[in-house]
Design a protein around this motif. Structure first.
Motif, PDB file in Angstrom:
ATOM      1  N   TYR A  24      19.515  14.092  50.972  1.00 51.24           N
ATOM      2  CA  TYR A  24      19.833  14.667  49.675  1.00 51.24           C
ATOM      3  C   TYR A  24      21.304  15.063  49.636  1.00 51.24           C
ATOM      4  CZ  TYR A  24      20.231  17.983  45.853  1.00 51.24           C
ATOM      5  OH  TYR A  24      20.651  18.642  44.735  1.00 51.24           O
ATOM      6  N   ASP A  25      21.983  14.546  48.656  1.00 52.82           N
ATOM      7  CA  ASP A  25      23.393  14.886  48.467  1.00 52.82           C
ATOM      8  C   ASP A  25      23.494  15.665  47.157  1.00 52.82           C
ATOM      9  OD1 ASP A  25      26.105  15.010  48.707  1.00 52.82           O
ATOM     10  OD2 ASP A  25      26.411  12.854  48.892  1.00 52.82           O
ATOM     11  N   PRO A  26      23.944  16.910  47.216  1.00 56.30           N
ATOM     12  CA  PRO A  26      23.965  17.703  45.978  1.00 56.30           C
ATOM     13  C   PRO A  26      24.950  17.131  44.965  1.00 56.30           C
ATOM     14  CG  PRO A  26      25.061  18.887  47.759  1.00 56.30           C
ATOM     15  CD  PRO A  26      24.446  17.662  48.365  1.00 56.30           C
ATOM     16  N   GLY A  44      36.382  15.313  56.292  1.00 63.21           N
ATOM     17  CA  GLY A  44      36.140  14.157  57.143  1.00 63.21           C
ATOM     18  C   GLY A  44      34.677  13.779  57.238  1.00 63.21           C
ATOM     19  N   VAL A  45      33.791  14.571  56.625  1.00 65.54           N
ATOM     20  CA  VAL A  45      32.355  14.288  56.704  1.00 65.54           C
ATOM     21  C   VAL A  45      31.744  14.408  55.315  1.00 65.54           C
ATOM     22  CG1 VAL A  45      31.965  15.017  59.095  1.00 65.54           C
ATOM     23  CG2 VAL A  45      31.935  16.727  57.272  1.00 65.54           C
ATOM     24  N   GLY A  46      30.535  13.867  55.156  1.00 65.45           N
ATOM     25  CA  GLY A  46      29.747  14.092  53.951  1.00 65.45           C
ATOM     26  C   GLY A  46      28.896  15.330  54.193  1.00 65.45           C
ATOM     27  N   LEU A  47      28.531  16.039  53.140  1.00 67.60           N
ATOM     28  CA  LEU A  47      27.822  17.309  53.364  1.00 67.60           C
ATOM     29  C   LEU A  47      26.451  17.338  52.694  1.00 67.60           C
ATOM     30  CD1 LEU A  47      30.930  19.649  53.328  1.00 67.60           C
ATOM     31  CD2 LEU A  47      29.468  19.133  55.278  1.00 67.60           C
ATOM     32  N   GLY A 103      23.640  20.570  59.386  1.00 64.09           N
ATOM     33  CA  GLY A 103      23.589  21.914  59.933  1.00 64.09           C
ATOM     34  C   GLY A 103      23.639  23.014  58.891  1.00 64.09           C
ATOM     35  N   THR A 104      23.822  24.229  59.386  1.00 58.32           N
ATOM     36  CA  THR A 104      23.676  25.400  58.539  1.00 58.32           C
ATOM     37  C   THR A 104      24.944  26.235  58.517  1.00 58.32           C
ATOM     38  OG1 THR A 104      21.291  25.486  58.666  1.00 58.32           O
ATOM     39  CG2 THR A 104      22.412  27.577  58.342  1.00 58.32           C
ATOM     40  N   TYR A 105      25.514  26.348  57.344  1.00 59.36           N
ATOM     41  CA  TYR A 105      26.695  27.170  57.051  1.00 59.36           C
ATOM     42  C   TYR A 105      26.877  27.082  55.553  1.00 59.36           C
ATOM     43  CZ  TYR A 105      28.052  22.341  57.698  1.00 59.36           C
ATOM     44  OH  TYR A 105      28.039  20.974  57.665  1.00 59.36           O
ATOM     45  N   GLY A 106      27.758  27.920  55.023  1.00 62.44           N
ATOM     46  CA  GLY A 106      28.061  27.802  53.591  1.00 62.44           C
ATOM     47  C   GLY A 106      26.832  27.987  52.711  1.00 62.44           C
ATOM     48  N   SER A 107      25.880  28.795  53.152  1.00 64.78           N
ATOM     49  CA  SER A 107      24.679  29.083  52.352  1.00 64.78           C
ATOM     50  C   SER A 107      24.067  27.797  51.814  1.00 64.78           C
ATOM     51  CB  SER A 107      25.025  30.036  51.196  1.00 64.78           C
ATOM     52  OG  SER A 107      25.675  31.178  51.666  1.00 64.78           O
ATOM     53  N   ARG A 108      23.904  26.807  52.687  1.00 66.95           N
ATOM     54  CA  ARG A 108      23.491  25.491  52.223  1.00 66.95           C
ATOM     55  C   ARG A 108      22.067  25.118  52.596  1.00 66.95           C
ATOM     56  NH1 ARG A 108      24.185  21.033  55.618  1.00 66.95           N
ATOM     57  NH2 ARG A 108      25.084  19.848  53.920  1.00 66.95           N
ATOM     58  N   SER A 109      21.417  25.892  53.475  1.00 70.73           N
ATOM     59  CA  SER A 109      20.140  25.410  54.010  1.00 70.73           C
ATOM     60  C   SER A 109      19.054  25.300  52.958  1.00 70.73           C
ATOM     61  CB  SER A 109      19.667  26.316  55.145  1.00 70.73           C
ATOM     62  OG  SER A 109      20.541  26.190  56.225  1.00 70.73           O
ATOM     63  N   ALA A 110      18.981  26.272  52.050  1.00 67.80           N
ATOM     64  CA  ALA A 110      17.940  26.189  51.025  1.00 67.80           C
ATOM     65  C   ALA A 110      18.355  25.222  49.924  1.00 67.80           C
ATOM     66  CB  ALA A 110      17.643  27.573  50.460  1.00 67.80           C
ATOM     67  N   ALA A 111      19.580  25.400  49.401  1.00 70.08           N
ATOM     68  CA  ALA A 111      19.993  24.585  48.254  1.00 70.08           C
ATOM     69  C   ALA A 111      20.071  23.103  48.611  1.00 70.08           C
ATOM     70  CB  ALA A 111      21.341  25.073  47.725  1.00 70.08           C
ATOM     71  N   VAL A 112      20.516  22.790  49.817  1.00 71.39           N
ATOM     72  CA  VAL A 112      20.677  21.386  50.190  1.00 71.39           C
ATOM     73  C   VAL A 112      19.554  20.951  51.147  1.00 71.39           C
ATOM     74  CG1 VAL A 112      22.309  19.637  51.005  1.00 71.39           C
ATOM     75  CG2 VAL A 112      23.175  21.745  49.973  1.00 71.39           C
ATOM     76  N   GLY A 119      26.034  26.009  48.721  1.00 70.35           N
ATOM     77  CA  GLY A 119      25.314  24.748  48.710  1.00 70.35           C
ATOM     78  C   GLY A 119      26.259  23.634  49.100  1.00 70.35           C
ATOM     79  N   ILE A 120      27.036  23.881  50.110  1.00 67.37           N
ATOM     80  CA  ILE A 120      28.118  22.975  50.487  1.00 67.37           C
ATOM     81  C   ILE A 120      27.554  21.695  51.094  1.00 67.37           C
ATOM     82  CG2 ILE A 120      30.018  22.793  52.157  1.00 67.37           C
ATOM     83  CD1 ILE A 120      30.691  25.690  51.457  1.00 67.37           C
ATOM     84  N   ALA A 121      27.807  20.516  50.486  1.00 70.91           N
ATOM     85  CA  ALA A 121      28.567  20.322  49.253  1.00 70.91           C
ATOM     86  C   ALA A 121      28.406  18.875  48.820  1.00 70.91           C
ATOM     87  CB  ALA A 121      30.029  20.610  49.497  1.00 70.91           C
ATOM     88  N   PRO A 122      28.765  18.543  47.564  1.00 69.92           N
ATOM     89  CA  PRO A 122      28.701  17.146  47.132  1.00 69.92           C
ATOM     90  C   PRO A 122      29.653  16.299  47.999  1.00 69.92           C
ATOM     91  CG  PRO A 122      29.228  18.629  45.293  1.00 69.92           C
ATOM     92  CD  PRO A 122      29.259  19.449  46.531  1.00 69.92           C
ATOM     93  N   SER A 123      29.124  15.302  48.668  1.00 73.13           N
ATOM     94  CA  SER A 123      29.930  14.563  49.642  1.00 73.13           C
ATOM     95  C   SER A 123      31.134  13.897  49.008  1.00 73.13           C
ATOM     96  CB  SER A 123      29.061  13.506  50.331  1.00 73.13           C
ATOM     97  OG  SER A 123      28.005  14.147  51.007  1.00 73.13           O
TER      98      SER A 123
END
Ligand code: FES
Ligand code: FES
Lengths: 166, 780
Positions: B628-630, B479-482, B543-552, B466-470
């Protein structure tokens, strides 16, 4: 340059190509049949599999000239109108694809596998080990093959029923 | 849940185009007047580029241009960047070697581009590339990490003395040393985490199209994150400002991390399209993929674990060397640090941890995130340590894990992560039951009577997803918010478009994201479509990486849905002359609770757009967006157990059973989740048994084709036996943890633990090929 005459998905076509042109590039670049993919340069991955005169071939491993006069079926040519080929339907129903890149080649190989086994008169029984072994020439990076194998076995049953009905 | 709602095994909407050959990948796209690029790449691992003579090539028919690295410099195109700043233990910033998209002076790995030929066709470009003469002066090269850090080794970058990128530490060294001083037992292990080539089946590709009248670029590219690509291309490479650059990632044939990064080829294609005034297409071949797609893993680690007399872990010390290849790829620096060392606590209570990570340059392809990215390396290390410890301490490996499991949540580890929830005993129980762990001894004896060595191996993994809390990643150097963004557009006829910054390259978003909408509104998924992968359509996204698409990503959609529903309820209440608080949404209708008064959703949508009778002061239209920022990472975890047999005569391994019990929190579509696990397991097993990207001592890659690099094939793998346990993630309202990487993170340790159990020797490196296993069995 040579003229290559083919029947592709039931339609007669004639293309003028450089002698070094591969069948896959005739399909993709000249005929816009981009469902047939290229995943390697060493004839290993099977993303390019089509049927030539009813048999599965790797279209990246064949010069267009070698296919002259033959009948080629691609992934775009196996459904009957809106009715999916049983192998296509089985891939969808069993979640046998993710990114879809290997899928056309997988489906074309799988149809060939099932047809060969059905026609061998071995009662047409395909088992998991046989399907896995015969899919050697098709690489998928997404699915771990689990659902592809399930789809092929499922389709083998569906195709047998369809065959019996014909 | 409804037949198409959350939790339903809905067949994928996107499949029809893929199974009928109608997918649209980058290489399927043709533009009018399009030219084709072919890169000229270094055959040497380290060399000076003395001279590039393109005069003969330029005279060949159909050749439009030959462009070199020097021209990039002249046009002030920026060097490639690394977007995560890591600070060494001495306080110095990481040492960045300059990485130009085509090398003007020095090449540092085989396959690095020095020039590009642009021609009317792919074949003409290839022919002309043969005629370009590049004069190289070979320099000594170093491919092996241990050799690269020795005194006197060939040096890659003047900026990085000793070929060191950084020397980074985490944890409390004093507390860890104290734990070891008091330890009843210490378990030591050296492991190598083998270098892998990601090999998405679709090779990377790019088409760049420059519109001179509008000074506007369009880039079609194989990207997992088109907005990030645009941001980086604009902000750092000086190619085009963001509002003059549209990035489209259409159907993408797999990514696994390798398509996160911005590569030289798409930069050059963009720049060249302006230079030649025609669209430029580049499609990589498989050899180029092996040479230039960022590789994964490649760690060498020494670790020690301290135990007290009750077999409780009291401390962990880790020293890892991480090979970055010749240049620092976009997110590479974070992989062996914040994505690896922060997971070293595994599923266990470990009071003191200290880890040191030394990043090293070598004359090899750059290394970056590959499925799991750092977390597989951590999990492999910890789970091999646990197995080694169990053998050394003569306790059952499952029991040793249970003795040390974290059971209270939230749990703060000594390495940053705060685990929010989990039930590690539950997943281990499920896996042990599924494989009949209790019956293993009898099966082993039975196998022995047939001359086979049977082994069982456990792996209890945890990952941070769920990468990640910015804010959190920002404080660690990102260097970016996630966060992620979403927009819900309801059309006047009541159909719905969901715009998302997530990108699907096999994950099935076009189905799962619709399921959320179906679940909330009770409309069929056929009424919903998902729009993604185009910076002109979607405002922004990570974008999509770090198993983040559903959680974030899906949570962002939920937030936008809630806003949309709130407005729609007001419209419905107004139309039904009821109170907004009494409106409930059921089966596609807005109802006044407890009455038979209702208005269908399409009528609400129409009312929003006709605006004939809206509540006082309400704006027309029905469209809402959300960012949405986790608040935290999510922590998927589980237990994998592998049972296999080794033939002592050949060293060949055959699977008997592979069980996976995962806790991913809430599942939106279990069928798709299982598919993700299958694919991840295949990659983990591939690493354990087959895959290895190898270089010779001079930096020549020896595994640059599918003939030499062993990809898992259907007959290398078993069918998998999956199950789920569930603790809902408290960090997001849907309770989702993510499932995209688990298989790749947990599988390899289970396999190696099983083989070493079977052969009774602990010292075995990946990939455990028959040759290696046989030698290990027969080693003195
Ligand atoms: S493209 Fe034909 S086998 Fe790979
Ligand atoms: S579905 Fe992606 S490669 Fe097979």
């Amino acid at each position: 340059m040579s003229t290559v005459k083919l029947t592709v998905n039931g339609k007669a076509v004639s293309v003028d190509v450089e002698d070094r042109t591969l069948l896959v590039h005739v399909l993709r670049d000249h005929l816009n049949l981009t469902g047939t993919h290229v995943g390697c340069d060493t004839s290993q991955c099977g993303a390019c599999v089509v049927h030539m005169d009813g048999k599965a071939v790797k279209s990246c491993t064949m010069l267009a000239g070698q296919a002259d006069g033959s009948s080629v079926t691609t992934i775009e040519g196996i459904a009957k109108g809106d009715e999916l080929h049983p192998m296509q339907a089985a891939f969808r129903d069993n979640h046998g694809l993710q990114c879809g890149y290997c899928t056309p080649g997988m489906i074309m190989s799988a149809i060939d596998i099932v047809q060969r086994h059905h026609s061998q008169g071995s009662g047409g029984q395909l088992d998991e080990a046989t399907v896995r072994q015969e899919l050697e020439g098709n690489i998928c990076r997404c699915t771990g093959y689990h659902n592809i194998v399930k789809a092929v076995l499922d389709a083998a049953g569906r195709m047998k029923v369809a065959q019996a009905a014909e | 849940m409804g037949v198409e709602g959350i939790g339903a095994r809905v067949v994928r909407k996107e499949d029809k185009r893929f199974i009928t050959g109608k997918g649209r990948y980058v290489d399927d796209i043709k533009l009018t007047g399009m030219t084709h690029a072919h890169f000229i790449r270094s055959p040497h691992a380290h060399a000076k580029v003395k001279k590039i003579d393109s005069s003969a090539a330029l005279k060949m028919p159909g050749v439009v241009a030959v462009l070199t690295g020097q021209q990039l410099v002249d046009d002030k195109v920026g060097n490639l960047i690394c977007g995560w700043a890591i600070t060494s233990k001495d306080g110095s910033p990481m040492k960045m070697g300059a990485w130009p998209a085509m090398a003007p002076e020095t090449v540092r790995f085989v396959g690095q581009a020095v020039a590009v030929v642009i021609a009317d066709s792919k074949n003409l470009a290839r022919d002309a590339a043969e005629a370009v003469v590049v004069d190289y002066e070979e320099l000594p090269a170093v491919a092996d990490m241990q050799a690269a850090i020795k005194a006197g080794a060939p040096q890659l970058h003047p900026e990085a003395p000793g070929n060191q990128v950084y020397d980074w530490v985490i944890g409390d060294e004093g507390a860890t040393d104290a734990a070891f001083a008091k330890a009843a037992n210490v378990v030591k292990l050296d492991v190598t985490n083998n270098r892998l080539a990601p090999n998405a089946m679709e090779p990377r590709a790019a088409i760049a199209d420059y519109d001179a009248a509008e000074e506007h670029f369009t880039l079609y590219t194989t990207s997992q994150n088109p907005h990030v690509a645009r941001l980086v291309l604009s902000a750092f490479y000086n190619i085009a400002p963001e509002h003059k650059l549209r990035v489209i990632a259409p159907d993408v044939g797999g990514g696994f991390g390798s398509k996160i990064f911005i590569y030289p080829e798409e930069m050059v294609a963009l720049w060249a399209s302006k230079k030649v005034g025609r669209p430029v297409k580049w499609t990589g071949d498989r050899t180029e993929a092996f040479l230039t797609d960022a590789h994964g893993r490649d760690h060498v680690t020494h670790a020690e674990m301290a135990f007290d007399a009750n077999n409780k872990i009291t401390g962990l010390k880790v020293k890892t060397y991480a090979n970055f290849g010749a240049y620092m790829s976009l997110f590479s620096s974070s992989v062996p640090t914040y994505l690896y060392a922060t997971l070293l606590s595994g599923q266990y209570n470990i009071p003191a941890i200290h880890a040191e990570v030394i990043g090293v340059y070598t004359n090899t392809t750059p290394v970056d995130a590959y499925r799991g990215a750092g977390r597989p390396e951590a999990s492999y290390l910890i789970e091999r340590l646990m197995e080694t410890a169990a053998r050394q301490l003569k306790v059952d490996p499952a029991q040793l894990r249970r003795t040390n499991f974290i059971t209270q949540f939230p749990h703060q580890t000594p390495v940053i992560m705060a685990y929010d929830t989990g039930d590690f005993n539950a997943s281990l129980d499920a896996a042990m039951k599924a494989i009949d762990y209790a019956g293993f001894a009898a099966r082993k004896a039975q196998a022995k009577s047939q001359g086979k060595l049977r082994g069982i191996g456990v792996s209890c993994y945890i990952e941070a997803c769920g990468i990640a809390p910015s804010k959190a990643v920002g404080s660690l150097g990102a260097g970016v918010g996630l966060w992620e963004s979403a927009e819900v557009r309801v059309n006047p006829v009541g159909t719905i478009e969901i715009l998302t910054g997530s990108h699907s390259h096999g994950q099935g978003h076009e189905t799962t994201f619709c399921q959320l909408v179906a679940d909330r509104l009770g409309v069929p998924i056929s009424q919903v479509s998902i729009v993604h992968g185009d910076t002109d359509k979607v405002q922004f996204g990570m974008g999509t990486y770090g198993s983040r698409s559903a959680a974030v990503g899906l949570t962002a959609i939920l937030k936008a849905m809630e806003k949309m529903e709130s407005k729609a309820k007001k419209i419905a209440a107004h139309a039904l002359e009821a109170s907004e608080a009494d409106i409930v949404i059921e089966n596609g209708e807005f109802k006044v609770t407890g009455t038979d008064k209702a208005i269908a959703f399409p009528m609400v949508a129409l009312a929003a757009y006709t605006a004939h009778n809206l509540p006082e002061g309400m704006e027309p239209g029905l469209k809402e967006s959300a960012f949405y920022d986790p608040t935290n990472f999510t922590f998927p975890a589980g237990a994998y157990i592998c049972e296999l047999e080794v033939d002592p005569g050949t060293g060949k391994t055959s699977f008997v059973n592979f069980v996976a019990a995962d806790d991913f929190g809430r599942l939106i579509n279990p069928m798709i989740v299982e598919g993700q696990v299958h694919g991840g397991l295949a990659q983990g097993i591939g690493q354990a048994l087959l895959e290895h990207a190898i270089y010779d001592a001079n930096g020549q890659p020896v595994t640059a084709s599918f003939m030499d690099y062993s990809m898992p094939r259907a007959d290398d793998l078993p069918s998998f036996n999956l199950s789920h346990t569930t603790t809902l993630c408290p960090g997001n309202p849907l309770g989702i943890k993510g499932c995209g990487e688990a298989g790749a993170i947990g599988a390899s340790a289970a396999v190696i633990n099983a083989i070493t159990d079977a052969i009774g020797k602990n010292d075995l490196e990946m990939p455990a090929t028959p040759d290696r296993v046989w030698r290990t069995i027969h080693a003195a």
